[in-house]
Design a protein around this motif. Structure first.
Motif, PDB file in Angstrom:
ATOM      1  N   THR A   1       4.917  65.539 -20.635  1.00 45.82           N
ATOM      2  CA  THR A   1       4.679  65.925 -19.256  1.00 45.82           C
ATOM      3  C   THR A   1       5.917  65.609 -18.462  1.00 45.82           C
ATOM      4  O   THR A   1       6.902  65.111 -18.985  1.00 45.82           O
ATOM      5  CB  THR A   1       3.495  65.128 -18.663  1.00 45.82           C
ATOM      6  N   ALA A   2       5.863  65.898 -17.161  1.00 39.59           N
ATOM      7  CA  ALA A   2       7.019  65.599 -16.323  1.00 39.59           C
ATOM      8  C   ALA A   2       7.255  64.102 -16.236  1.00 39.59           C
ATOM      9  O   ALA A   2       8.383  63.643 -16.254  1.00 39.59           O
ATOM     10  CB  ALA A   2       6.800  66.166 -14.923  1.00 39.59           C
ATOM     11  N   ALA A   3       6.195  63.327 -16.117  1.00 41.44           N
ATOM     12  CA  ALA A   3       6.350  61.887 -15.944  1.00 41.44           C
ATOM     13  C   ALA A   3       6.669  61.201 -17.260  1.00 41.44           C
ATOM     14  O   ALA A   3       7.413  60.245 -17.314  1.00 41.44           O
ATOM     15  CB  ALA A   3       5.094  61.287 -15.343  1.00 41.44           C
TER      16      ALA A   3
ATOM     17  N   GLY B   1       7.693  71.514  -8.607  1.00 44.79           N
ATOM     18  CA  GLY B   1       7.656  70.073  -8.434  1.00 44.79           C
ATOM     19  C   GLY B   1       8.747  69.520  -7.541  1.00 44.79           C
ATOM     20  O   GLY B   1       9.352  68.494  -7.855  1.00 44.79           O
TER      21      GLY B   1
ATOM     22  N   LEU C   1       3.800  71.847 -12.201  1.00 41.37           N
ATOM     23  CA  LEU C   1       5.142  71.399 -12.565  1.00 41.37           C
ATOM     24  C   LEU C   1       5.875  72.323 -13.533  1.00 41.37           C
ATOM     25  O   LEU C   1       5.290  72.930 -14.415  1.00 41.37           O
ATOM     26  CB  LEU C   1       5.068  70.006 -13.183  1.00 41.37           C
TER      27      LEU C   1
ATOM     28  N   PRO D   1       9.072  70.792 -15.070  1.00 40.91           N
ATOM     29  CA  PRO D   1       9.817  69.542 -14.856  1.00 40.91           C
ATOM     30  C   PRO D   1      11.288  69.586 -15.264  1.00 40.91           C
ATOM     31  O   PRO D   1      11.620  69.860 -16.412  1.00 40.91           O
ATOM     32  CB  PRO D   1       9.058  68.530 -15.730  1.00 40.91           C
TER      33      PRO D   1
ATOM     34  N   VAL E   1      -0.254  68.763  -9.854  1.00 37.18           N
ATOM     35  CA  VAL E   1      -0.130  67.573  -9.012  1.00 37.18           C
ATOM     36  C   VAL E   1      -0.823  67.845  -7.687  1.00 37.18           C
ATOM     37  O   VAL E   1      -0.481  68.800  -6.973  1.00 37.18           O
ATOM     38  CB  VAL E   1       1.348  67.218  -8.767  1.00 37.18           C
TER      39      VAL E   1
ATOM     40  N   ASN F   1      -3.012  62.459  -7.778  1.00 30.44           N
ATOM     41  CA  ASN F   1      -2.004  61.905  -8.691  1.00 30.44           C
ATOM     42  C   ASN F   1      -0.578  62.039  -8.175  1.00 30.44           C
ATOM     43  O   ASN F   1       0.378  61.788  -8.911  1.00 30.44           O
ATOM     44  CB  ASN F   1      -2.116  62.564 -10.071  1.00 30.44           C
TER      45      ASN F   1
ATOM     46  N   THR G   1       2.000  59.209  -8.651  1.00 27.26           N
ATOM     47  CA  THR G   1       2.530  59.061 -10.009  1.00 27.26           C
ATOM     48  C   THR G   1       3.775  59.932 -10.205  1.00 27.26           C
ATOM     49  O   THR G   1       4.768  59.510 -10.802  1.00 27.26           O
ATOM     50  CB  THR G   1       1.460  59.435 -11.039  1.00 27.26           C
ATOM     51  N   TYR G   2       3.719  61.140  -9.695  1.00 30.95           N
ATOM     52  CA  TYR G   2       4.784  62.112  -9.953  1.00 30.95           C
ATOM     53  C   TYR G   2       5.890  62.088  -8.891  1.00 30.95           C
ATOM     54  O   TYR G   2       6.932  62.716  -9.096  1.00 30.95           O
ATOM     55  CB  TYR G   2       4.194  63.515 -10.048  1.00 30.95           C
TER      56      TYR G   2
ATOM     57  N   THR H   1       9.593  61.929  -9.740  1.00 32.66           N
ATOM     58  CA  THR H   1      10.190  63.046 -10.492  1.00 32.66           C
ATOM     59  C   THR H   1      10.531  64.232  -9.604  1.00 32.66           C
ATOM     60  O   THR H   1      11.146  65.193 -10.061  1.00 32.66           O
ATOM     61  CB  THR H   1       9.234  63.542 -11.597  1.00 32.66           C
TER      62      THR H   1
END
Length: 346
Positions: free
Chosen positions: A14-16, A271, A291, A293, A332, A336, A339-340, A343
């Motif tokens: 994922t992006a994170a 994102g 996203l 990313p 997103v 959440n 969290t992101y 990024t």
């Protein structure tokens, strides 16, 4: 934004938590010497190893997403004392980029990471590097043949549309005769068609929802504002908007505010930090973004380092790194976004 032609392959990361999370350290199931269980091949770790010179060639950073690609690659390389990054200036002119990559080949870098301005046009230089014994990590815009790269890593344009459609579908599933509109990107790009196809396929699961309009923009703030104004004028009533790109979304939000509209929800794409901040504030129609990313560039550096050191990926049983890694297009929203937030790109 990412006006890129993507290749769909192994869903991974994922992006994170990018591919680098698997490359950068051995898992708790691995022996302390860095070898994978049952494997003669050591996995990549943060511990310094054989020095690797990585050549990085990308297009001109004329968009927030592309600038984030460069930043992610540079910052990831700086993390490793055993990596030297040879980075080109970047160009959207294919002949110039080919020349830059040939210079890196002549310097005999250990591994190449290439985000081509045009995958088809740069396929031959990818083949040239591979034939010279320099493994290529093809980043996002895919070469015409797998022979031109050792590993491909990139985003999932179809998945962006699919996840945007499902998010909107779930929000509107109980609304009779729901209407949605789409603000797409450049229609001459395959990625735009893939995003639209994913969106349309997702909406097929919601028979109460009808897409009533679609307008293509140019992945710029100005085009987003102009094309969104046209959509608003043509469609006085709708329930949701999917916008393919957060940069053009800045312009779209301006047009929406100028029109005094707040009667629908908006989902963005890519994102951008500005989108994350708007979602967190929850003071506009923008409620989520899907996203694409730019952390894929950091993961590409991790992959290149592993290739240069002859190592595999921690957490996987295979001796070698995968041939194809497709990042997941996470949604997103306010649940959440914190969290992101780290990024998000500017």
């Amino acid at each position: 934004m990412s006006p890129l032609t993507s290749r769909r392959g192994l869903l991974f990361g994922t992006a994170a938590v990018s591919a680098g999370a698997l490359l950068a350290g051995c898992t708790s199931n691995e022996p302390s010497d860095g070898k994978q269980a049952g494997s003669a091949q050591p996995a990549a770790s943060d511990t310094p190893g054989k020095h690797v010179t990585i050549g990085f060639a990308g297009p001109q950073a004329d968009h927030g997403w592309l600038n984030a690609i460069n930043d992610n690659a540079k910052s990831r390389a700086e993390k490793y004392s055993d990596v030297t990054l040879e980075i080109t200036e970047g160009s959207n002119d294919t002949a110039t980029q080919i020349g830059q990559i040939e210079t890196l080949i002549n310097k005999k870098v250990d591994v190449l990471v290439v985000l081509p301005a045009d995958g088809k046009a740069l396929t031959q230089v990818g083949l040239k590097a591979m034939r010279a014994g320099i493994p290529v990590v093809n980043l996002d815009r895919v070469f015409n043949t797998p022979q031109a790269y050792r590993c491909w890593i990139g985003g999932d344009n179809y998945g962006m549309g699919l996840n945007a459609g499902h998010y909107i579908g779930e929000k509107l599933k109980d609304k009779p005769n729901a209407r949605v509109v789409e603000l797409a990107g450049l229609d001459n790009l395959e990625l735009t068609r893939q995003r639209t196809q994913g969106f349309d396929d997702a909406l097929k699961n919601y028979p109460n929802i009808k897409k009533v309009a679609r307008q293509a923009a140019d992945f710029t703030v100005e085009s987003g504002q102009a094309k969104m104004a046209q959509l608003l004028q043509a469609q006085p009533e709708f329930d949701a908007l999917w916008n393919h790109d957060d940069d053009q979304g800045v312009g779209a939000l301006r047009a929406i505010e100028q029109a005094g509209r707040d009667d629908f929800l908006m989902v963005g794409g890519a994102g951008a930090l500005s989108a994350f901040q708007a979602i967190k504030r929850d003071d506009s129609v923008l409620k989520a973004t899907v996203l694409y990313p730019p952390t894929m560039a950091a993961s590409a550096i991790d992959l290149a380092r592993a290739l240069g050191q002859g190592k595999g990926i921690g957490g996987l049983a295979e001796f070698e790194i995968p041939a194809s890694i497709t990042l997941y297009s996470a949604v997103v929203d306010k649940t959440n976004v914190d969290t992101y937030m780290p990024t998000g790109f500017r």
